[in-house]
Design a protein around this motif. Structure first.
Motif, PDB file in Angstrom:
ATOM      1  N   TYR A 158       0.687  -0.943  -0.328  1.00 10.68           N
ATOM      2  CA  TYR A 158       0.254  -0.151   0.474  1.00 10.68           C
ATOM      3  C   TYR A 158       0.737   1.314   0.085  1.00 10.68           C
ATOM      4  CZ  TYR A 158      -3.584  -3.468   0.526  1.00 10.68           C
ATOM      5  OH  TYR A 158      -4.855  -3.814   0.556  1.00 10.68           O
ATOM      6  N   ASP A 171     -11.476  -7.092  -0.222  1.00 11.23           N
ATOM      7  CA  ASP A 171     -12.330  -6.031   0.651  1.00 11.23           C
ATOM      8  C   ASP A 171     -11.603  -5.369   2.079  1.00 11.23           C
ATOM      9  OD1 ASP A 171     -14.601  -6.104  -0.547  1.00 11.23           O
ATOM     10  OD2 ASP A 171     -15.117  -8.046   0.479  1.00 11.23           O
ATOM     11  N   LYS A 172     -10.234  -6.224   2.349  1.00  8.88           N
ATOM     12  CA  LYS A 172      -9.753  -6.147   3.264  1.00  8.88           C
ATOM     13  C   LYS A 172      -8.248  -5.203   3.050  1.00  8.88           C
ATOM     14  CE  LYS A 172     -10.023  -9.969   6.070  1.00  8.88           C
ATOM     15  NZ  LYS A 172      -9.125 -10.824   6.869  1.00  8.88           N
ATOM     16  N   SER A 173      -8.265  -5.126   1.140  1.00  7.88           N
ATOM     17  CA  SER A 173      -7.065  -4.239   0.801  1.00  7.88           C
ATOM     18  C   SER A 173      -7.488  -3.330   0.623  1.00  7.88           C
ATOM     19  CB  SER A 173      -6.789  -4.497  -0.533  1.00  7.88           C
ATOM     20  OG  SER A 173      -6.204  -6.202  -0.533  1.00  7.88           O
ATOM     21  N   LYS A 174      -8.634  -2.943   0.436  1.00  7.21           N
ATOM     22  CA  LYS A 174      -9.284  -1.197   0.864  1.00  7.21           C
ATOM     23  C   LYS A 174      -9.288  -0.980   1.250  1.00  7.21           C
ATOM     24  CE  LYS A 174     -11.694  -2.205  -4.047  1.00  7.21           C
ATOM     25  NZ  LYS A 174     -13.682  -1.805  -4.924  1.00  7.21           N
ATOM     26  N   LYS A 175      -9.436  -1.461   2.721  1.00  8.44           N
ATOM     27  CA  LYS A 175     -10.087  -1.019   4.183  1.00  8.44           C
ATOM     28  C   LYS A 175      -8.116  -0.141   4.105  1.00  8.44           C
ATOM     29  CE  LYS A 175     -12.197  -2.126   8.234  1.00  8.44           C
ATOM     30  NZ  LYS A 175     -12.994  -3.505   9.053  1.00  8.44           N
ATOM     31  N   LEU A 176      -7.410  -1.635   4.404  1.00  6.69           N
ATOM     32  CA  LEU A 176      -5.837  -1.377   4.276  1.00  6.69           C
ATOM     33  C   LEU A 176      -5.927  -0.044   4.209  1.00  6.69           C
ATOM     34  CD1 LEU A 176      -3.566  -1.848   6.439  1.00  6.69           C
ATOM     35  CD2 LEU A 176      -3.074  -3.265   4.553  1.00  6.69           C
ATOM     36  N   GLN A 177      -6.578   0.436   2.707  1.00  2.87           N
ATOM     37  CA  GLN A 177      -5.906   1.616   1.888  1.00  2.87           C
ATOM     38  C   GLN A 177      -6.368   2.848   2.090  1.00  2.87           C
ATOM     39  OE1 GLN A 177      -6.035   1.331  -2.445  1.00  2.87           O
ATOM     40  NE2 GLN A 177      -4.666   2.080  -2.633  1.00  2.87           N
ATOM     41  N   ARG A 178      -6.948   2.435   2.729  1.00  7.39           N
ATOM     42  CA  ARG A 178      -8.003   4.008   3.203  1.00  7.39           C
ATOM     43  C   ARG A 178      -7.319   4.668   4.778  1.00  7.39           C
ATOM     44  NH1 ARG A 178     -12.160   1.458   1.496  1.00  7.39           N
ATOM     45  NH2 ARG A 178     -13.379   0.755   3.540  1.00  7.39           N
ATOM     46  N   ILE A 179      -7.105   3.540   5.546  1.00 10.04           N
ATOM     47  CA  ILE A 179      -6.246   3.548   6.756  1.00 10.04           C
ATOM     48  C   ILE A 179      -5.594   4.265   7.226  1.00 10.04           C
ATOM     49  CG2 ILE A 179      -5.542   2.347   9.097  1.00 10.04           C
ATOM     50  CD1 ILE A 179      -7.720  -0.186   8.580  1.00 10.04           C
ATOM     51  N   GLY A 234      -8.847   0.166  13.268  1.00  7.73           N
ATOM     52  CA  GLY A 234      -9.155   0.567  11.929  1.00  7.73           C
ATOM     53  C   GLY A 234     -10.061  -0.710  11.106  1.00  7.73           C
ATOM     54  N   PHE A 235      -9.195  -2.230  11.559  1.00  6.57           N
ATOM     55  CA  PHE A 235      -9.604  -2.908  11.085  1.00  6.57           C
ATOM     56  C   PHE A 235     -10.660  -3.588  12.555  1.00  6.57           C
ATOM     57  CE2 PHE A 235      -6.257  -3.456   8.209  1.00  6.57           C
ATOM     58  CZ  PHE A 235      -7.190  -4.097   7.159  1.00  6.57           C
TER      59      PHE A 235
END
Length: 160
Positions: free
Chosen positions: A83, A98-106, A156-157
C-alpha cells in the motif's frame, strides 16, 4: 539465593541472550528489545526459579518472542509494501479486495509523517536509531510512535 544475586544472575543471562540472538542473525536493536521483554517478564513473575532452571526458561522465551516478532514484521512488511509503494494492480480474491481497500483507506488517513515512519521502518528497513536520527527524535519516541501506528491500523480493522 538472595534477591540481589538473583538479579545479577538475570542480568548476566540477559547479556548472554543478547549475544545469542545477534549471533543467530537478529539486529542489535531487535535483540535488545527481545531481551528486555524477557527480562521484564521474568522479573514480574510471582515465583523465583532456581538458578539451574532460569537460563533454559529465558532462552526459550527469547526464542519464542524473536520468532513471533519476525512473523509480525514479515506480515507488516508485506502489507505496507502493498500500500505504500505504487504497484501494478494485482488480481485478488473479492474478500482480500475488501480488506485491501480498507487497509489502504486506513493508511491514507494517517498523517504524512506517520506514513513516512512506516515507510522508513518497514519498506526501507531502517533501524529505530536511524529513524530517530533522521527525524531528530529519540529512539523510544520512534518505538512508541510505531506501536501506536500498529494499534491504529488494528483498530481500523476492528481488532482488539
Amino acid at each position: 539465593m538472595k534477591l540481589d544475586e538473583y538479579e545479577v544472575l538475570l542480568k548476566n543471562i540477559s547479556i548472554e541472550l543478547n549475544h545469542f540472538l545477534v549471533s543467530r542473525g537478529a539486529s542489535k536493536d531487535i535483540a535488545e528489545d527481545v531481551v528486555q521483554d524477557v527480562f521484564v517478564k521474568v522479573l514480574e513473575m510471582d515465583l523465583i526459579l532456581p538458578p539451574d532452571k532460569i537460563r533454559p526458561y529465558m532462552y526459550k522465551i527469547a526464542k519464542t518472542k524473536y520468532i513471533d516478532l519476525n512473523r509480525r514484521e514479515a506480515r507488516l512488511q508485506k502489507i505496507l509494501q502493498q500500500y505504500l509503494i505504487p504497484q501494478q494492480k494485482q488480481t485478488r480474491e473479492p474478500h482480500t479486495e475488501d480488506k485491501s481497500k480498507k487497509l489502504q483507506r486506513i493508511i491514507q488517513k494517517l498523517s504524512p509523517g506517520d506514513q513516512e515512519i512506516l515507510k522508513m521502518k518497514y519498506i526501507e528497513g531502517q533501524s529505530i536509531d536511524e529513524i530517530a536520527t533522521n527525524l531528530k527524535i529519540t529512539s523510544p519516541g520512534v518505538k512508541m510512535r510505531l506501536y501506536r501506528l500498529r494499534k491504529k491500523i488494528k483498530k481500523g480493522f476492528g481488532e482488539s
